[in-house]
Design a protein around this motif. Structure first.
Motif, mmCIF file in Angstrom:
data_model
loop_
_atom_site.group_PDB
_atom_site.id
_atom_site.type_symbol
_atom_site.label_atom_id
_atom_site.label_comp_id
_atom_site.label_asym_id
_atom_site.label_seq_id
_atom_site.Cartn_x
_atom_site.Cartn_y
_atom_site.Cartn_z
ATOM 1 N N SER A 20 39.067 9.710 8.507
ATOM 2 C CA SER A 20 38.822 8.300 7.673
ATOM 3 C C SER A 20 39.830 7.304 7.996
ATOM 4 O O SER A 20 39.891 6.195 8.183
ATOM 5 N N LEU A 21 40.953 7.873 7.875
ATOM 6 C CA LEU A 21 42.384 7.259 8.113
ATOM 7 C C LEU A 21 42.307 6.762 9.445
ATOM 8 O O LEU A 21 42.672 5.527 9.603
ATOM 9 N N ASN A 22 41.970 7.395 10.523
ATOM 10 C CA ASN A 22 41.859 6.912 11.713
ATOM 11 C C ASN A 22 40.962 5.849 12.060
ATOM 12 O O ASN A 22 41.121 4.944 12.801
ATOM 13 N N ASN A 23 39.772 5.851 11.336
ATOM 14 C CA ASN A 23 38.890 4.693 11.371
ATOM 15 C C ASN A 23 39.507 3.414 10.797
ATOM 16 O O ASN A 23 39.480 2.233 11.345
ATOM 17 N N GLY A 58 44.846 -6.935 14.379
ATOM 18 C CA GLY A 58 46.263 -7.170 14.458
ATOM 19 C C GLY A 58 47.176 -6.711 13.605
ATOM 20 O O GLY A 58 48.121 -7.267 13.082
ATOM 21 N N GLY A 59 46.696 -5.623 12.632
ATOM 22 C CA GLY A 59 47.470 -5.064 11.608
ATOM 23 C C GLY A 59 48.239 -4.077 11.923
ATOM 24 O O GLY A 59 47.875 -3.024 11.181
ATOM 25 N N CYS A 60 49.047 -3.883 12.876
ATOM 26 C CA CYS A 60 49.779 -2.886 13.014
ATOM 27 C C CYS A 60 50.727 -2.014 12.276
ATOM 28 O O CYS A 60 50.793 -1.017 12.069
ATOM 29 N N SER A 61 51.273 -2.916 11.345
ATOM 30 C CA SER A 61 52.013 -2.564 10.421
ATOM 31 C C SER A 61 51.360 -1.913 9.482
ATOM 32 O O SER A 61 52.075 -0.805 8.645
ATOM 33 N N GLU A 62 49.995 -2.086 9.171
ATOM 34 C CA GLU A 62 49.040 -1.288 8.059
ATOM 35 C C GLU A 62 48.839 -0.115 8.758
ATOM 36 O O GLU A 62 48.491 0.797 8.218
ATOM 37 N N ALA A 63 48.486 -0.040 10.041
ATOM 38 C CA ALA A 63 47.760 0.998 10.798
ATOM 39 C C ALA A 63 48.974 2.113 11.007
ATOM 40 O O ALA A 63 48.509 3.532 11.063
ATOM 41 N N GLU A 64 50.040 1.979 11.398
ATOM 42 C CA GLU A 64 51.154 2.942 11.745
ATOM 43 C C GLU A 64 51.227 3.915 10.473
ATOM 44 O O GLU A 64 51.265 5.174 11.023
ATOM 45 N N PRO A 65 51.529 3.552 9.534
ATOM 46 C CA PRO A 65 51.664 4.663 8.362
ATOM 47 C C PRO A 65 50.264 5.472 8.277
ATOM 48 O O PRO A 65 50.534 6.811 7.931
ATOM 49 N N LEU A 66 49.080 4.755 8.239
ATOM 50 C CA LEU A 66 47.917 5.489 8.362
ATOM 51 C C LEU A 66 47.898 6.701 9.407
ATOM 52 O O LEU A 66 47.287 7.944 9.318
ATOM 53 N N TYR A 67 48.334 6.087 10.479
ATOM 54 C CA TYR A 67 48.358 7.117 11.831
ATOM 55 C C TYR A 67 49.178 8.173 11.551
ATOM 56 O O TYR A 67 48.772 9.560 11.731
ATOM 57 N N ARG A 68 50.336 8.162 10.777
ATOM 58 C CA ARG A 68 51.256 9.099 10.633
ATOM 59 C C ARG A 68 50.658 10.052 9.701
ATOM 60 O O ARG A 68 50.824 11.345 9.760
ATOM 61 N N GLU A 69 50.002 9.417 8.700
ATOM 62 C CA GLU A 69 49.456 10.350 7.647
ATOM 63 C C GLU A 69 48.319 11.275 8.111
ATOM 64 O O GLU A 69 48.212 12.437 8.018
ATOM 65 N N ALA A 70 47.522 10.649 9.065
ATOM 66 C CA ALA A 70 46.266 11.347 9.907
ATOM 67 C C ALA A 70 47.023 12.362 10.778
ATOM 68 O O ALA A 70 46.472 13.649 10.563
ATOM 69 N N ILE A 71 48.002 12.311 11.375
ATOM 70 C CA ILE A 71 48.508 13.112 12.432
ATOM 71 C C ILE A 71 49.318 14.386 11.557
ATOM 72 O O ILE A 71 49.045 15.363 12.032
#
Length: 71
Positions: free
Chosen positions: A16-19, A28-41
């Motif tokens: 879900s975080l990946n979605n 265009g929200g890379c700053s919001e995406a990056e912490p979610l990616y880290r959490e998913a990983i």
């Protein structure tokens, strides 16, 4: 909702975080995406291990996201 039902560290929560990452990135929200990616990983690392295909795919996609956005 998945976090509440399955717990914070369930692989489905990571999916879900990946979605959300893809949604933020497409807008265009890379700053919001990056912490979610880290959490998913981190969830995949804890639950499925470092060498699991899902973990590897998420790590590769994160590298692409950060490279494209100059991070």
């Amino acid at each position: 909702m998945r976090k509440r039902l399955l717990g914070d560290n369930h692989p489905d929560v990571a999916s879900s975080l990946n979605n959300l990452v893809h949604l933020y990135d497409s807008q265009g929200g890379c700053s919001e995406a990056e912490p979610l990616y880290r959490e998913a990983i981190n969830i995949f690392r804890e639950r499925l291990w470092e060498n699991h295909p899902h973990t590897q795919i998420y790590m590769e996609n994160f590298d692409i996201l950060t490279a494209v956005n100059g991070r």
